[in-house]
Enzyme design. Sequence first.
Site, PDB file in Angstrom:
ATOM      1  N   LYS A  36       0.815  -1.185   0.000  1.00 23.02           N
ATOM      2  CA  LYS A  36       0.000   0.000   0.000  1.00 23.02           C
ATOM      3  C   LYS A  36       0.864   1.257   0.000  1.00 23.02           C
ATOM      4  O   LYS A  36       0.423   2.321  -0.425  1.00 23.02           O
ATOM      5  CB  LYS A  36      -0.873   0.043   1.260  1.00 23.02           C
ATOM      6  CG  LYS A  36      -1.898  -1.023   1.388  1.00 23.02           C
ATOM      7  CD  LYS A  36      -2.688  -0.832   2.695  1.00 23.02           C
ATOM      8  CE  LYS A  36      -3.639  -1.967   2.919  1.00 23.02           C
ATOM      9  NZ  LYS A  36      -4.296  -1.864   4.228  1.00 23.02           N
ATOM     10  N   GLY A  37       2.055   1.152   0.493  1.00 19.33           N
ATOM     11  CA  GLY A  37       2.854   2.332   0.805  1.00 19.33           C
ATOM     12  C   GLY A  37       3.195   3.252  -0.341  1.00 19.33           C
ATOM     13  O   GLY A  37       3.375   4.448  -0.139  1.00 19.33           O
ATOM     14  N   GLU A  92       8.176   1.858  -5.623  1.00 18.48           N
ATOM     15  CA  GLU A  92       8.240   1.419  -4.224  1.00 18.48           C
ATOM     16  C   GLU A  92       8.280   2.627  -3.300  1.00 18.48           C
ATOM     17  O   GLU A  92       8.809   3.679  -3.678  1.00 18.48           O
ATOM     18  CB  GLU A  92       9.518   0.611  -3.995  1.00 18.48           C
ATOM     19  CG  GLU A  92       9.352  -0.883  -4.083  1.00 18.48           C
ATOM     20  CD  GLU A  92       8.730  -1.487  -2.831  1.00 18.48           C
ATOM     21  OE1 GLU A  92       7.969  -0.796  -2.118  1.00 18.48           O
ATOM     22  OE2 GLU A  92       8.994  -2.652  -2.560  1.00 18.48           O
ATOM     23  N   ASP A  93       7.773   2.455  -2.099  1.00 17.78           N
ATOM     24  CA  ASP A  93       7.842   3.535  -1.126  1.00 17.78           C
ATOM     25  C   ASP A  93       9.233   3.623  -0.506  1.00 17.78           C
ATOM     26  O   ASP A  93       9.840   4.674  -0.472  1.00 17.78           O
ATOM     27  CB  ASP A  93       6.770   3.395  -0.041  1.00 17.78           C
ATOM     28  CG  ASP A  93       6.767   2.046   0.671  1.00 17.78           C
ATOM     29  OD1 ASP A  93       7.563   1.145   0.308  1.00 17.78           O
ATOM     30  OD2 ASP A  93       5.942   1.876   1.589  1.00 17.78           O
ATOM     31  N   ASP A  96      14.726  -0.969   2.107  1.00 22.67           N
ATOM     32  CA  ASP A  96      15.664  -1.093   3.216  1.00 22.67           C
ATOM     33  C   ASP A  96      16.524  -2.343   3.052  1.00 22.67           C
ATOM     34  O   ASP A  96      17.618  -2.259   2.536  1.00 22.67           O
ATOM     35  CB  ASP A  96      14.986  -0.965   4.586  1.00 22.67           C
ATOM     36  CG  ASP A  96      13.789  -1.882   4.754  1.00 22.67           C
ATOM     37  OD1 ASP A  96      13.629  -2.849   4.004  1.00 22.67           O
ATOM     38  OD2 ASP A  96      13.010  -1.632   5.678  1.00 22.67           O
ATOM     39  N   LYS A 124      17.215   3.246   2.289  1.00 25.19           N
ATOM     40  CA  LYS A 124      18.008   3.118   3.521  1.00 25.19           C
ATOM     41  C   LYS A 124      19.154   2.144   3.258  1.00 25.19           C
ATOM     42  O   LYS A 124      19.080   0.979   3.616  1.00 25.19           O
ATOM     43  CB  LYS A 124      17.158   2.546   4.657  1.00 25.19           C
ATOM     44  CG  LYS A 124      16.131   3.449   5.252  1.00 25.19           C
ATOM     45  CD  LYS A 124      15.484   2.731   6.433  1.00 25.19           C
ATOM     46  CE  LYS A 124      14.392   3.499   7.066  1.00 25.19           C
ATOM     47  NZ  LYS A 124      13.774   2.740   8.180  1.00 25.19           N
ATOM     48  N   PHE A 145      12.732   5.154  11.795  1.00 27.59           N
ATOM     49  CA  PHE A 145      11.387   4.691  11.489  1.00 27.59           C
ATOM     50  C   PHE A 145      10.571   5.884  11.010  1.00 27.59           C
ATOM     51  O   PHE A 145      10.330   6.824  11.769  1.00 27.59           O
ATOM     52  CB  PHE A 145      10.729   4.036  12.707  1.00 27.59           C
ATOM     53  CG  PHE A 145       9.435   3.370  12.349  1.00 27.59           C
ATOM     54  CD1 PHE A 145       9.440   2.142  11.714  1.00 27.59           C
ATOM     55  CD2 PHE A 145       8.230   3.988  12.605  1.00 27.59           C
ATOM     56  CE1 PHE A 145       8.259   1.529  11.351  1.00 27.59           C
ATOM     57  CE2 PHE A 145       7.040   3.384  12.256  1.00 27.59           C
ATOM     58  CZ  PHE A 145       7.055   2.148  11.619  1.00 27.59           C
ATOM     59  N   VAL A 146      10.183   5.851   9.739  1.00 22.91           N
ATOM     60  CA  VAL A 146       9.506   6.993   9.125  1.00 22.91           C
ATOM     61  C   VAL A 146       8.079   6.643   8.707  1.00 22.91           C
ATOM     62  O   VAL A 146       7.775   5.481   8.397  1.00 22.91           O
ATOM     63  CB  VAL A 146      10.295   7.528   7.911  1.00 22.91           C
ATOM     64  CG1 VAL A 146      11.616   8.139   8.357  1.00 22.91           C
ATOM     65  CG2 VAL A 146      10.549   6.440   6.881  1.00 22.91           C
ATOM     66  N   ASP A 152       3.209   3.913   6.741  1.00 26.68           N
ATOM     67  CA  ASP A 152       2.372   3.885   7.931  1.00 26.68           C
ATOM     68  C   ASP A 152       3.063   3.237   9.122  1.00 26.68           C
ATOM     69  O   ASP A 152       4.113   2.614   8.992  1.00 26.68           O
ATOM     70  CB  ASP A 152       1.094   3.096   7.636  1.00 26.68           C
ATOM     71  CG  ASP A 152       1.343   1.596   7.563  1.00 26.68           C
ATOM     72  OD1 ASP A 152       0.718   0.851   8.336  1.00 26.68           O
ATOM     73  OD2 ASP A 152       2.176   1.159   6.743  1.00 26.68           O
ATOM     74  N   ARG A 158      -0.489   7.399   7.070  1.00 28.96           N
ATOM     75  CA  ARG A 158      -0.295   7.355   5.613  1.00 28.96           C
ATOM     76  C   ARG A 158      -0.663   8.672   4.935  1.00 28.96           C
ATOM     77  O   ARG A 158      -0.096   9.030   3.906  1.00 28.96           O
ATOM     78  CB  ARG A 158      -1.163   6.262   4.983  1.00 28.96           C
ATOM     79  CG  ARG A 158      -0.690   4.868   5.190  1.00 28.96           C
ATOM     80  CD  ARG A 158      -1.504   3.912   4.311  1.00 28.96           C
ATOM     81  NE  ARG A 158      -1.388   2.544   4.780  1.00 28.96           N
ATOM     82  CZ  ARG A 158      -0.377   1.731   4.511  1.00 28.96           C
ATOM     83  NH1 ARG A 158       0.623   2.149   3.770  1.00 28.96           N
ATOM     84  NH2 ARG A 158      -0.367   0.502   4.969  1.00 28.96           N
TER      85      ARG A 158
END
Length: 168
Positions: A36-37, A92-93, A96, A124, A145-146, A152, A158
């Site tokens: 969803k990101g 992609e959001d 990492d 990242k 952590f963002v 989310d 979101r």
Amino acid sequence: MQTLITAEQIQQRVRTLAQDIRTDHPDGVHFVCVLKGAFMFLSDLARAMEGEATLDFMAVSSYGNSTKSSGQVQVLKDLGAGIEGRDVVIVEDIVDTGLTLTYLQDILRARSPRHLRTACLLSKPSRRKVEVKVEYIGFTIEDKFVVGYGLDHAERYRQLPYIGVVTS
């Protein structure tokens, strides 16, 4: 919540990425959004594109607990149309560990697109477990952590127009 990247910075960078993608794909591009990101990133990226752009969506889930990616990925929603012979950009959001994206790139590459590239809003690199190629990177960030702009925490945040760091 501490703002890491403002809404204005995001929009400026998205416009630049859209221009870069257009330069590499002058005949059009097929975006594959990872839900969803990445939905907000895709929405702004597609609207910033000049020329032809088509869209499709995939949803994937990593097994294991929420803090460690095992690298095992399940496709929850597959593409609605074929990508054979097309210029495809995965949207992609955040990248990492690189495990999920590597899996996704492998399964899409097996479907014979003409070109397969990846755009991510956030990268990242300090968290990488595998080398993964990402041609279009919005911002490289530290291991924090963002949330916001599609990302989310337990389905919250979101809708924020910026990227924020969750503080206790």
